[in-house]
Design a protein around this motif. Structure first.
Motif, PDB file in Angstrom:
ATOM      1  N   TYR A  80       0.864  -1.186   0.000  1.00 36.67           N
ATOM      2  CA  TYR A  80       0.000   0.000   0.000  1.00 36.67           C
ATOM      3  C   TYR A  80       0.899   1.233   0.000  1.00 36.67           C
ATOM      4  O   TYR A  80       1.674   1.436   0.933  1.00 36.67           O
ATOM      5  CB  TYR A  80      -0.881  -0.028   1.251  1.00 36.67           C
ATOM      6  N   LEU A  81       0.789   2.031  -1.054  1.00 39.09           N
ATOM      7  CA  LEU A  81       1.550   3.270  -1.149  1.00 39.09           C
ATOM      8  C   LEU A  81       0.588   4.400  -1.470  1.00 39.09           C
ATOM      9  O   LEU A  81      -0.067   4.400  -2.510  1.00 39.09           O
ATOM     10  CB  LEU A  81       2.622   3.182  -2.231  1.00 39.09           C
ATOM     11  N   ASN A  82       0.480   5.359  -0.546  1.00 32.94           N
ATOM     12  CA  ASN A  82      -0.386   6.509  -0.748  1.00 32.94           C
ATOM     13  C   ASN A  82       0.424   7.772  -0.499  1.00 32.94           C
ATOM     14  O   ASN A  82       0.840   8.041   0.625  1.00 32.94           O
ATOM     15  CB  ASN A  82      -1.586   6.454   0.193  1.00 32.94           C
ATOM     16  N   VAL A  83       0.663   8.515  -1.569  1.00 32.59           N
ATOM     17  CA  VAL A  83       1.337   9.818  -1.475  1.00 32.59           C
ATOM     18  C   VAL A  83       0.452  10.901  -2.099  1.00 32.59           C
ATOM     19  O   VAL A  83       0.931  11.922  -2.550  1.00 32.59           O
ATOM     20  CB  VAL A  83       2.743   9.802  -2.119  1.00 32.59           C
ATOM     21  N   SER A  84      -0.855  10.647  -2.110  1.00 25.49           N
ATOM     22  CA  SER A  84      -1.797  11.585  -2.731  1.00 25.49           C
ATOM     23  C   SER A  84      -1.886  12.894  -1.950  1.00 25.49           C
ATOM     24  O   SER A  84      -1.499  12.967  -0.781  1.00 25.49           O
ATOM     25  CB  SER A  84      -3.185  10.947  -2.829  1.00 25.49           C
ATOM     26  N   THR A  85      -2.398  13.903  -2.632  1.00 24.73           N
ATOM     27  CA  THR A  85      -2.663  15.212  -2.041  1.00 24.73           C
ATOM     28  C   THR A  85      -1.398  15.812  -1.426  1.00 24.73           C
ATOM     29  O   THR A  85      -1.331  16.111  -0.236  1.00 24.73           O
ATOM     30  CB  THR A  85      -3.819  15.136  -1.013  1.00 24.73           C
ATOM     31  N   LEU A 105      -1.975   1.753  -5.093  1.00 19.24           N
ATOM     32  CA  LEU A 105      -1.019   2.784  -5.470  1.00 19.24           C
ATOM     33  C   LEU A 105      -1.801   4.063  -5.733  1.00 19.24           C
ATOM     34  O   LEU A 105      -2.503   4.171  -6.734  1.00 19.24           O
ATOM     35  CB  LEU A 105      -0.240   2.349  -6.710  1.00 19.24           C
ATOM     36  N   ASP A 106      -1.720   5.008  -4.796  1.00 21.93           N
ATOM     37  CA  ASP A 106      -2.455   6.260  -4.912  1.00 21.93           C
ATOM     38  C   ASP A 106      -1.463   7.412  -5.048  1.00 21.93           C
ATOM     39  O   ASP A 106      -0.790   7.782  -4.091  1.00 21.93           O
ATOM     40  CB  ASP A 106      -3.359   6.462  -3.696  1.00 21.93           C
ATOM     41  N   LEU A 107      -1.386   7.939  -6.257  1.00 19.95           N
ATOM     42  CA  LEU A 107      -0.510   9.067  -6.566  1.00 19.95           C
ATOM     43  C   LEU A 107      -1.339  10.294  -6.947  1.00 19.95           C
ATOM     44  O   LEU A 107      -0.820  11.256  -7.490  1.00 19.95           O
ATOM     45  CB  LEU A 107       0.433   8.714  -7.723  1.00 19.95           C
ATOM     46  N   GLY A 121       2.137  -2.297 -15.841  1.00 22.15           N
ATOM     47  CA  GLY A 121       1.430  -3.541 -16.119  1.00 22.15           C
ATOM     48  C   GLY A 121       2.060  -4.752 -15.459  1.00 22.15           C
ATOM     49  O   GLY A 121       1.422  -5.803 -15.334  1.00 22.15           O
ATOM     50  N   ASN A 122       3.304  -4.629 -15.014  1.00 15.43           N
ATOM     51  CA  ASN A 122       3.982  -5.729 -14.326  1.00 15.43           C
ATOM     52  C   ASN A 122       3.586  -5.835 -12.859  1.00 15.43           C
ATOM     53  O   ASN A 122       3.937  -6.804 -12.195  1.00 15.43           O
ATOM     54  CB  ASN A 122       5.499  -5.571 -14.428  1.00 15.43           C
ATOM     55  N   ALA A 123       2.871  -4.830 -12.363  1.00 12.37           N
ATOM     56  CA  ALA A 123       2.391  -4.860 -10.974  1.00 12.37           C
ATOM     57  C   ALA A 123       1.109  -5.690 -10.949  1.00 12.37           C
ATOM     58  O   ALA A 123       0.000  -5.168 -10.830  1.00 12.37           O
ATOM     59  CB  ALA A 123       2.163  -3.444 -10.464  1.00 12.37           C
ATOM     60  N   ILE A 124       1.259  -6.990 -11.064  1.00 12.20           N
ATOM     61  CA  ILE A 124       0.125  -7.880 -11.331  1.00 12.20           C
ATOM     62  C   ILE A 124      -0.866  -7.981 -10.175  1.00 12.20           C
ATOM     63  O   ILE A 124      -1.996  -8.410 -10.378  1.00 12.20           O
ATOM     64  CB  ILE A 124       0.611  -9.286 -11.729  1.00 12.20           C
ATOM     65  N   ASN A 125      -0.480  -7.602  -8.955  1.00 10.70           N
ATOM     66  CA  ASN A 125      -1.391  -7.675  -7.809  1.00 10.70           C
ATOM     67  C   ASN A 125      -2.136  -6.373  -7.563  1.00 10.70           C
ATOM     68  O   ASN A 125      -2.887  -6.259  -6.603  1.00 10.70           O
ATOM     69  CB  ASN A 125      -0.627  -8.085  -6.549  1.00 10.70           C
ATOM     70  N   LEU A 126      -1.937  -5.410  -8.434  1.00  8.89           N
ATOM     71  CA  LEU A 126      -2.540  -4.088  -8.260  1.00  8.89           C
ATOM     72  C   LEU A 126      -4.059  -4.176  -8.345  1.00  8.89           C
ATOM     73  O   LEU A 126      -4.609  -4.702  -9.305  1.00  8.89           O
ATOM     74  CB  LEU A 126      -2.001  -3.165  -9.352  1.00  8.89           C
ATOM     75  N   THR A 127      -4.738  -3.668  -7.298  1.00  7.94           N
ATOM     76  CA  THR A 127      -6.202  -3.607  -7.311  1.00  7.94           C
ATOM     77  C   THR A 127      -6.694  -2.172  -7.455  1.00  7.94           C
ATOM     78  O   THR A 127      -7.754  -1.941  -8.014  1.00  7.94           O
ATOM     79  CB  THR A 127      -6.807  -4.220  -6.029  1.00  7.94           C
ATOM     80  N   VAL A 128      -5.928  -1.209  -6.923  1.00  8.57           N
ATOM     81  CA  VAL A 128      -6.322   0.197  -6.970  1.00  8.57           C
ATOM     82  C   VAL A 128      -5.161   1.022  -7.500  1.00  8.57           C
ATOM     83  O   VAL A 128      -4.046   0.950  -6.976  1.00  8.57           O
ATOM     84  CB  VAL A 128      -6.720   0.708  -5.557  1.00  8.57           C
ATOM     85  N   LEU A 129      -5.426   1.784  -8.550  1.00 11.22           N
ATOM     86  CA  LEU A 129      -4.446   2.715  -9.116  1.00 11.22           C
ATOM     87  C   LEU A 129      -5.134   4.059  -9.298  1.00 11.22           C
ATOM     88  O   LEU A 129      -5.988   4.198 -10.165  1.00 11.22           O
ATOM     89  CB  LEU A 129      -3.910   2.199 -10.452  1.00 11.22           C
ATOM     90  N   TRP A 130      -4.800   4.999  -8.449  1.00  4.01           N
ATOM     91  CA  TRP A 130      -5.403   6.321  -8.515  1.00  4.01           C
ATOM     92  C   TRP A 130      -4.359   7.330  -8.961  1.00  4.01           C
ATOM     93  O   TRP A 130      -3.345   7.530  -8.295  1.00  4.01           O
ATOM     94  CB  TRP A 130      -6.015   6.726  -7.176  1.00  4.01           C
ATOM     95  N   LEU A 131      -4.621   7.947 -10.088  1.00  2.00           N
ATOM     96  CA  LEU A 131      -3.709   8.924 -10.682  1.00  2.00           C
ATOM     97  C   LEU A 131      -4.417  10.245 -10.988  1.00  2.00           C
ATOM     98  O   LEU A 131      -3.844  11.115 -11.631  1.00  2.00           O
ATOM     99  CB  LEU A 131      -3.114   8.359 -11.982  1.00  2.00           C
ATOM    100  N   ALA A 132      -5.647  10.397 -10.537  1.00  2.00           N
ATOM    101  CA  ALA A 132      -6.467  11.567 -10.872  1.00  2.00           C
ATOM    102  C   ALA A 132      -5.827  12.865 -10.379  1.00  2.00           C
ATOM    103  O   ALA A 132      -5.058  12.867  -9.416  1.00  2.00           O
ATOM    104  CB  ALA A 132      -7.862  11.420 -10.269  1.00  2.00           C
ATOM    105  N   HIS A 133      -6.152  13.944 -11.061  1.00  2.00           N
ATOM    106  CA  HIS A 133      -5.743  15.299 -10.674  1.00  2.00           C
ATOM    107  C   HIS A 133      -4.224  15.467 -10.628  1.00  2.00           C
ATOM    108  O   HIS A 133      -3.656  15.893  -9.621  1.00  2.00           O
ATOM    109  CB  HIS A 133      -6.393  15.712  -9.343  1.00  2.00           C
ATOM    110  N   ASN A 134      -3.591  15.108 -11.735  1.00  2.00           N
ATOM    111  CA  ASN A 134      -2.176  15.351 -11.972  1.00  2.00           C
ATOM    112  C   ASN A 134      -2.082  16.049 -13.321  1.00  2.00           C
ATOM    113  O   ASN A 134      -3.078  16.569 -13.824  1.00  2.00           O
ATOM    114  CB  ASN A 134      -1.404  14.028 -11.978  1.00  2.00           C
ATOM    115  N   SER A 135      -0.919  16.068 -13.906  1.00  2.00           N
ATOM    116  CA  SER A 135      -0.726  16.644 -15.243  1.00  2.00           C
ATOM    117  C   SER A 135      -0.165  15.593 -16.188  1.00  2.00           C
ATOM    118  O   SER A 135       0.744  15.865 -16.968  1.00  2.00           O
ATOM    119  CB  SER A 135       0.222  17.848 -15.159  1.00  2.00           C
TER     120      SER A 135
END
Length: 153
Positions: A80-85, A105-107, A121-135
């Protein structure tokens, strides 16, 4: 280290300010949660030298700047990696593909730019990928289709 048996360090939801003390990264932690504070500065590159046992890293909702350290790929147990906001900038490191245990993975809500690395795509166990509100720009990589457990994008 004084805290030889400490496995979790959670000081989220406070008013701590300043840089993240590098000494925290030297602790052999499974969980480090410093979200919802007023922390500034960068995510130290020395973090990757001490992250072999970390499973949960939450630095969200602070005022961190700089880029995502490419050495984060050394955190082989990270789930679990969350560096959002925050105010993180630069590219998403392609080395994230080495995080085979990563599930969340929340970026989101940063200033990240460039494209989404196909290596994600190699992160095969990924269930959540949040990339919203970036550039972010470019094409959405087809390799995301390899993340068969992905439920939130």
């Amino acid at each position: 280290s004084v805290f030889t048996h400490l496995s979790s360090f959670d000081l989220s939801g406070n008013n701590f300010s300043g840089d993240i003390p590098e000494e925290l990264f030297a602790l052999d932690l499974q969980l480090l949660r410093l979200s919802m504070n007023q922390l500034t500065g960068t995510i130290s590159t020395s973090f990757s030298n001490h992250c072999a046992s970390i499973e949960v890293l939450d630095l969200s909702q602070n005022q961190l700047t700089g880029s995502m350290p490419s050495g984060i790929s050394s955190c082989v147990r990270l789930q679990y990696l969350n560096v959002s906001t925050n105010f993180l900038s630069g590219n998403i490191p392609s080395e994230l593909d080495n995080l085979h245990s990563i599930q969340v993975l929340d970026l989101g809500q940063n200033r990240l730019s460039g494209s989404i690395p196909a290596a994600i795509g190699n992160a095969i166990n990924l269930t959540v990928l949040w990339l919203a509100h970036n550039s972010l720009s470019g094409q959405i990589p087809l390799e995301l289709g390899s993340c068969s457990f992905l439920t939130d994008l």
